[in-house]
Design a protein around this motif. Structure first.
Motif, PDB file in Angstrom:
ATOM      1  N   MET A 143       0.919  -1.204   0.030  1.00 38.62           N
ATOM      2  CA  MET A 143       0.243  -0.008   0.141  1.00 38.62           C
ATOM      3  C   MET A 143       0.897   1.137  -0.026  1.00 38.62           C
ATOM      4  O   MET A 143       1.975   1.080   0.684  1.00 38.62           O
ATOM      5  CB  MET A 143      -0.902  -0.032   1.193  1.00 38.62           C
TER       6      MET A 143
ATOM      7  N   PHE B  27      -4.040   1.187  -2.739  1.00 39.80           N
ATOM      8  CA  PHE B  27      -4.147  -0.065  -2.425  1.00 39.80           C
ATOM      9  C   PHE B  27      -3.966  -1.162  -3.248  1.00 39.80           C
ATOM     10  O   PHE B  27      -4.641  -0.797  -4.150  1.00 39.80           O
ATOM     11  CB  PHE B  27      -5.041  -0.312  -1.144  1.00 39.80           C
TER      12      PHE B  27
ATOM     13  N   HIS C 165      -2.069  -4.589  -5.275  1.00 41.64           N
ATOM     14  CA  HIS C 165      -0.728  -5.114  -5.947  1.00 41.64           C
ATOM     15  C   HIS C 165      -1.036  -4.886  -7.542  1.00 41.64           C
ATOM     16  O   HIS C 165      -0.416  -4.195  -8.157  1.00 41.64           O
ATOM     17  CB  HIS C 165      -0.212  -6.451  -5.608  1.00 41.64           C
ATOM     18  N   LEU C 166      -1.970  -5.693  -8.027  1.00 41.93           N
ATOM     19  CA  LEU C 166      -2.145  -5.600  -9.496  1.00 41.93           C
ATOM     20  C   LEU C 166      -3.392  -4.795  -9.734  1.00 41.93           C
ATOM     21  O   LEU C 166      -3.596  -4.140 -10.483  1.00 41.93           O
ATOM     22  CB  LEU C 166      -2.283  -6.974  -9.964  1.00 41.93           C
TER      23      LEU C 166
ATOM     24  N   ARG D 205      -5.026  -2.250  -8.597  1.00 45.33           N
ATOM     25  CA  ARG D 205      -4.691  -1.164  -7.772  1.00 45.33           C
ATOM     26  C   ARG D 205      -5.873   0.138  -7.562  1.00 45.33           C
ATOM     27  O   ARG D 205      -5.952   0.538  -8.694  1.00 45.33           O
ATOM     28  CB  ARG D 205      -3.590  -0.537  -8.218  1.00 45.33           C
TER      29      ARG D 205
ATOM     30  N   GLY E 238      -5.284  -1.864 -13.481  1.00 45.72           N
ATOM     31  CA  GLY E 238      -5.049  -3.246 -13.541  1.00 45.72           C
ATOM     32  C   GLY E 238      -6.230  -4.158 -13.610  1.00 45.72           C
ATOM     33  O   GLY E 238      -6.203  -5.254 -13.455  1.00 45.72           O
TER      34      GLY E 238
ATOM     35  N   ALA F  73       2.815 -10.410   1.683  1.00 48.03           N
ATOM     36  CA  ALA F  73       1.526 -10.130   0.826  1.00 48.03           C
ATOM     37  C   ALA F  73       0.482 -11.285   1.209  1.00 48.03           C
ATOM     38  O   ALA F  73      -0.235 -11.640   0.013  1.00 48.03           O
ATOM     39  CB  ALA F  73       1.850  -9.973  -0.485  1.00 48.03           C
TER      40      ALA F  73
ATOM     41  N   LEU G 118      -2.699 -11.670  -8.810  1.00 51.02           N
ATOM     42  CA  LEU G 118      -1.685 -11.963  -8.321  1.00 51.02           C
ATOM     43  C   LEU G 118      -1.203 -13.445  -8.532  1.00 51.02           C
ATOM     44  O   LEU G 118       0.150 -13.709  -8.703  1.00 51.02           O
ATOM     45  CB  LEU G 118      -1.274 -11.525  -6.838  1.00 51.02           C
TER      46      LEU G 118
END
Lengths: 366, 366, 366, 366
Positions: D1, D6, D8-9, D11, D29, D227, D353
């Motif tokens: 974050m 926030f 990862h992919l 977002r 994403g 993660a 992810l």
């Protein structure tokens, strides 16, 4: 990219100084189940190793890689992989007398200004030895790519040494591994040998242009707008020591073309779209087309030369400096495996990024 | 960088398609307390606006920016800043007939392959209109830089149009704002006008080389190894539509130099280190030296030209395509403000990154 | 956070398996110029070491840390720091017979499902030994904090073992280092010793609640909305093996309070704002107030117990499993130094992040 | 974050203040090809909207969402999606008289200290209105999940209001949508109505505990160590305004259990592994098991109450403060859709992810 890490999913963090006990690459996000062992990575390091030929630096490092984590019974586990290379031949005494001076063209002065101190031995963290860690990570990436994209071939080669280019009419892929310059032009290999001999004796150095091609890369890799494939390749290449320019496809020469000359027209082949030319270097809108990906980067001449240069000391006094010890008359030669390693890491990273966002399903044509 | 975001601390995410209702930039991490209003940002957008001169595209967009968040009583709050620009003049009908075809040299085919669909109107997300969002973000960055580094001046200009370069002997900073090409060479301004007139009538296009210089940048910016200042500048430039090459300092020409010719020697001046030359382009080891930062990038000619090109349809049938409607005979002209904006964003980002890690204290010399 | 890295500017990537040759932490973004050596880090590892008391696991690891990079002449250089701990006492044979079974409550089954394979020796990457790497990184963070925030004190302690809590009326900071449970209540130390003896003999295990307090943390740390200080602390704690709950301040009990009871009223003290209470745990809106930061986390009982449990094999056959070998009857005890280490890393990270975005200048009150 | 992003992919970056012109979510994403329109997202916002029942705040906002980019002909394009909600009913005058005071329990004082200024209207960026943007992003995530994991059901509900819990023996999934508290216990719905009526009249407030369950989540989601699925869920929940504690499965109560009681034993079912219990909350070693994912979080009582509280002004003078205007006697009620939205975003993020790193292939059992 952030400080010492590059990559989005296949993330490589390098560590280690020229004269520290070891250096290495911490690799996170590698796909699990990839067959890998130390020998497979060592193969790529041996191509980069100093002391390889009379034209590269005389430092004798075995560059033996150890896999300390993330691999079990010969396969990657999906957890962090630590690749370590111990330094054995540092010859500290070569650098001690210049601890107080900033070598022109090197990062000595900027590291001092930014951090307030620097490991002056051999350039410390700014040394080209860091690239050994990249080559190790690249070896790991190649193993994953071999499993995921078996037809992919990544090949780097020199297309220019100093002011001397190659004749692309004589381009022979098989020549690359046959000469110490990794050049695809046999005539250039001869000419450059003589040229470099002269430079080595005079104590001067020269730059180079390296080209890296990826054949068999599938279409669809790259994540516009700011993680475009060419954006990440440019960053990867520019991060290599001494690189000052990066090109994709026709590169800087694209500017001089007209739209009519530049466009790669599209026809339909038996397996899908066919392109009549490749000015684009295999990338359109930041995404791979399936054509050869062609990247070039220019390496400036090493600033460690035997001619005295004017500089200052840390106390601000003007002085001269002569860099004794071991040097590369053409650092560009050793950048060839490094460029390949970066291409491998970036392509693998984008393969994973693409299948993450899209599941890897391609839009059909036809 | 990740997908649609660039920057480490000063993070910009752009959004919006050529023919959507709006586009913009979501800016996170801006320092608080910076004086900013819409007019300050609008200033930079007006320089980029289409319809500016007879040489750039005839689309008439006011490009009016709105600040929707993150600013209170004329100052940034430190929270997310949303900059929005509504699209008003899209002329959809110009593109509808080519919805089924892939324009050569554009991202149409790769977006289709990667995502399975594409907004075909005006290039959708791959359109150069996205760069308006960057210019807006750059305006915000400039406001922060004005407060943090008052002596910094970021200037972009064209140094080459098609095959025609400039004469650096006639370089005049003040000329840049006086001609429609933002070139510092008044003679080139004249020659290029005639040249481009011819191209516009023939329906062809040409590329360009843009150079961006940052004068007064403090030393110490850049985070080796993978967030080097030149790495991030290269990525920033390569992410701009149609860019195919990036150079720092002497760029690709560094390869042809010898070490003796290339090294920027160091002497001691009244205010600190002095450099006799600037082959390095203001960056050593990825960190700024305090010298002018010099970056160049090559923009390929637009592929939207009036000459028919061979291509295929989404069904895989071979066909011709002619791109009617509004075009830039030299997209490079409009990339000048974009290059400046990227330079501003990257430098601000690195200023923050540097003071984050080091507190901004510099190693003393002398 | 991403895969195996946590932190924004002070970024820690851990690596290594329970039974691999080594494990460690790759630390990027550490401020330069911090005095550090192996002994300073070893101090914190020794507090965590197995074989410390009869209540923790009997595995005898020296946990000797080596600094392989990023430190020169006793000070951090600002480059990547590699901290490595070699594994010496793995006793592989303890685990070989259960390679085919999934231990209930452990990550065996999920690692197998996700990755397709797993290092079954001692839990591989999912083992609590990974936390040794965190404690090493925490030692480095503490050194930086000692230089940047000298008044900061980070202290962890157990407030509950199994169902048995402490009496906060007997809270004595000095008691924490005097008993093997790091509890501030001397009576609890006695009671728990007897309780745990019984559990160790019966082969069962019990959970625990650990509280970590940071006294002397300056106000202003935390980056709303998604990098709030409590957000990052919660993530840091939840990432520790076997943690199932995290609380800040009054935690879950906040729900039962009324607004009148919960609000921490503000008055003005000689040095700035004073708070009459600390239900908030030192954090408001995700930013530190200057009050004690109070975080608690619950560790579930270890699932490696001597009682047979029902499970399945990798072939899907139902079976029983008994985990022989070395076990922690209360893993929570060893989580105390880990919680402290995470608090240290997060606070340092936010100190850097704050000074990066804001320059560290605080809004004045009064 | 990071700051205001926030994921990862997948977002999500939120923006907007309580009293600014608009707020929204910039989503990057998202997988391409997902069917989505404004009505599908509006559905989830309507469940959160103020003025819904007499128990929640009286501010009347239509919360009408607009999709400004990233969707074409009813499907996501894979590019940035901008979701915007205009603010229409701000009633600025409610706050103007307290611009100089810091409300206890709110972020006023910490925002001022950190940033040097704050948008005091309605809490500015720290206002719970920011959660409308999350709910919008959650609506988008749900659309993608519906396409990728059709059997997944994400449901949030209140399990505690103030000190009053529910009777899980009366748990009825269908009851949740039938009462204004989204509680699955019909008796609690009655009891809480009376209880809250009393609080509303007295001007006080109370906290709550919300539980969110994901049924039908596939095994293998989560990216250890930092993660982990529970790590990201904890962070997501803790980032919601006024949250002070997060639990997974048995949560804090895990500490009191013995290993024998806590372990979820495994047997083999017709479709794969079966678990006899779910103390783990569906997550082992940070990775989903395929069981119900169970997360709980505690919301503290709102500090905006009608009882005078002691505080200070920006000038450091002691004073009282009474928050007039519109308030939530139990903000927890409106956190239910927010918790669901965060669960949806995190699960989608981890789906992407996981398929990015592993290709989504699961290790076989049986």
């Amino acid at each position: 990219m952030s400080f010492n890490t590059f990559g989005h999913l296949f993330r490589v963090t390098t560590w280690g100084e020229s004269h520290g006990p070891a250096l290495g690459a911490t690799v996170d996000g590698c796909p699990p189940g990839i067959a890998i062992d130390e020998a497979m990575i060592q193969h790529w390091l041996d191509r980069r190793k100093p002391g390889q030929s009379k034209f590269t630096t005389q430092r004798r490092e075995p560059d033996a890689v150890q896999i300390l984590s993330g691999v079990f019974e010969g396969r990657t586990t999906g957890t962090t992989i630590q690749l370590m290379i111990e330094n054995t031949d540092q010859r500290s005494k070569d650098y001690s007398e210049i601890a107080q001076k900033f070598r022109p063209g090197h990062a000595d002065i900027t590291y001092h200004q930014k951090y307030g101190l620097r490991d002056y031995r051999g350039g410390g963290r700014s040394s080209a030895r860091e690239t050994a860690a990249r080559v190790a990570a690249g070896g790991l990436a190649r193993a994953a790519l071999a499993a995921l994209v078996p037809d992919l071939r990544i090949t780097g080669y020199m297309v220019q040494m100093g002011p001397h280019g190659i004749d692309r009419g004589r381009f022979d892929w098989d020549e690359i591994e046959r000469n110490p310059f990794w050049t695809p032009d046999p005539q250039a290999a001869e000419d450059w040998a003589a040229y470099l001999d002269g430079l080595r004796k005079s104590g001067d150095s020269v730059g180079a242009v390296i080209e890296v091609t990826a054949r068999g890369c599938p279409p669809g890799l790259g994540a516009p707008i700011y993680a475009k494939l060419d954006t990440d390749l440019a960053a990867a290449a520019m991060s290599i020591n001494a690189v000052k320019g990066v090109e994709i496809g026709d590169g800087m020469a694209s500017a001089a073309l007209t739209g009519t000359a530049n466009a790669d027209e599209i026809t339909m082949g038996p397996d899908g779209p066919d392109y009549g030319s490749n000015h684009a270097g295999g990338i359109l809108g930041g995404i791979s087309t399936g054509q050869d990906i062609v990247m070039r980067f220019a390496v400036k001449p090493t600033s460690s030369i035997l001619t005295p240069r004017r500089t200052i000391t840390m106390d601000g006094e003007e002085t001269d400096i002569v860099t004794k010890g071991r040097h590369d008359p053409c650092v560009g030669i050793r950048a060839v495996p490094v460029g390949e390693a970066m291409m491998a890491c970036v392509i693998l990273d984008h393969l994973l990024l693409d299948r993450g966002q899209t599941g890897g399903v391609r839009g059909a044509i036809g």
